[in-house]
Design an enzyme around this catalytic site. Sequence first.
Site, mmCIF file in Angstrom:
data_model
loop_
_atom_site.group_PDB
_atom_site.id
_atom_site.type_symbol
_atom_site.label_atom_id
_atom_site.label_comp_id
_atom_site.label_asym_id
_atom_site.label_seq_id
_atom_site.Cartn_x
_atom_site.Cartn_y
_atom_site.Cartn_z
ATOM 1 N N HIS A 144 0.854 -1.192 0.000
ATOM 2 C CA HIS A 144 0.000 0.000 0.000
ATOM 3 C C HIS A 144 0.886 1.237 0.000
ATOM 4 C CE1 HIS A 144 -4.234 -1.425 0.775
ATOM 5 N NE2 HIS A 144 -3.527 -2.545 0.772
ATOM 6 N N TYR A 157 -10.199 5.914 5.000
ATOM 7 C CA TYR A 157 -10.570 6.426 6.317
ATOM 8 C C TYR A 157 -11.634 7.486 6.098
ATOM 9 C CZ TYR A 157 -6.516 4.174 8.520
ATOM 10 O OH TYR A 157 -5.611 3.262 9.002
ATOM 11 N N PRO A 198 -7.213 1.339 17.191
ATOM 12 C CA PRO A 198 -6.749 0.774 15.920
ATOM 13 C C PRO A 198 -6.665 1.765 14.770
ATOM 14 C CG PRO A 198 -9.027 0.146 16.336
ATOM 15 C CD PRO A 198 -8.547 0.839 17.577
ATOM 16 N N LYS A 201 -1.374 0.620 14.656
ATOM 17 C CA LYS A 201 -0.125 0.526 15.396
ATOM 18 C C LYS A 201 -0.038 -0.638 16.379
ATOM 19 C CE LYS A 201 1.939 3.926 13.521
ATOM 20 N NZ LYS A 201 2.075 3.344 12.198
ATOM 21 N N TYR A 222 2.725 6.835 9.839
ATOM 22 C CA TYR A 222 1.917 5.700 9.407
ATOM 23 C C TYR A 222 2.786 4.523 8.970
ATOM 24 C CZ TYR A 222 -2.371 3.448 7.763
ATOM 25 O OH TYR A 222 -3.437 2.592 7.620
#
Length: 389
Positions: A72, A200, A292, A296, A384
Site C-alpha cells: 500500500h 478512512y 486501531p 499501530k 503511518y
Amino acid sequence: MRTQVCIIGGGPSGLLLSQLLHRKGIDSVVLERKTKDYVLGRIRAGILETGMVELMREAGVGARMDRECFVHDGTVISVGDDQFEVNFRDLIGAHVVVYGQTEVTRDLYEAREAAGGKIVFNVEGVQIHGADSDAPYVTYTVDGAEQRIDCDFVAGCDGFHGVSRQTIPLTVRKEYEKVYPFGWLGILSETPPVHDELIYASSDRGFALCSMRNENLSRYYIQCSLSDSPNDWTDAAFWEELKRRIPSDMADRLVTGPSIEKSIAPLRSFVTEPMRWGRLFLCGDAAHIVPPTGAKGLNTAASDIHYLYHGLVRFYADGDSAGLDGYSQKALARIWKAERFSWWMTSLLHRFPDQSEFDIKMQQAEIAFLRGNKAAQIAMAENYVGLPY
C-alpha cells in the site's frame, strides 16, 4: 525445566521473539494459555510497518509474506463525498503492506515447529517468581500438574489481561489510560475490496474504515455505541450504514455479502511504565494499547521485540547489559509517539458524543489543513509507515 528466556504468550510477539532468539542460538520456551487453533482463529489487523516487515525477514519467516502481501503506497481520507489521497511513496519513498496477523502468526508457528521450538499450550495459573532477583522462575499447571521453568529472563507477551504486568508491584508501576466513548463494529466478508487503498472516512454519522485482507476478503468497520452488540446489527443494516459514511462513488461500487465474522472492539489508549522490572520485560499489549485507527497495535509490539531481542543478543554474546538496562526507556520513547499518532487519528476522524459545533469545525479545519499542506502529509506518512527503531 531450564531455559534462557521464558516467554509468556504464544501470539505473534512472543513467537517472533522466540524465533529471532533461536536464530542467534538463544534458547526459549513459550507458554500459551489457549490452543494453537484458538490463537490462529483470532481476527486481527494486518497492516505492517516497514520495521515489522524487516523483522519478519530477519526471523527467516518473510518468504510467504513477500509473495502474498499487498503493498500500500498510501491511503484515502474522505469527508462526505470529498476525498483525497496521502501518498506515502511520493511523500517519503516508503509504504506499508497488508498481511493478516493470522498469517504472521501461522508463519511463526510453522518456523518454531520446524526448528523444534518448545511451545506449551493450555497452561493455567501462570505465576512469575523472583523477577527482581538473579534467579527468576515461572510456575504453571498443565492438565492439573504443576510445572516450573527456571530461566535467566522472562518476557511478558501475554496481552492486556495477562499476568506479566500485574507482577510488577503497584509501588513501581504507573498506568496511563484514555477510554474512548465509542467502539468499532467490524465485519469480515468474502468480497473484493471497494478500493485498492484503505479508506478512512469521517462523516456526520461517525467514522468508517474500508480495509482488506486479500483480493477476495474485505474488512470493514463503522464507529458504533459502546452499548451496541454485534447481534444488534444485521448484515444488511451494517452495509447500509457503511454506504452512508463513505463517498457515494465508493458506495455505488461496494460489493456486499454475508459476514463471516462480526465483532465490536472498544477503543482505548493505555501505557504502563516502566516496561521492565528486574528480569521481567513487558512487550506489546501487556504494556500498551492503542486505538486501531493508526494501525499501530502489532507494530508497536514489534518495536518492543526489536529492542528486547537486540538487548538479549548483546547480553549473551558479550555479557553487556546496556541494551537490557535501557530497554524500558527506549521502548517507551517510541511507544508514546505511536500513542500520540493513534490518538490524533482517532480524534481527527470520529464523532464524539460531547462535541460542540466549534469542535466539529476544528476537525474539519484540521482535515482541510492536512489535505492542502505537504508538510502535514509528510508527518502523517512518516508516522503511518513507522518511525525508525
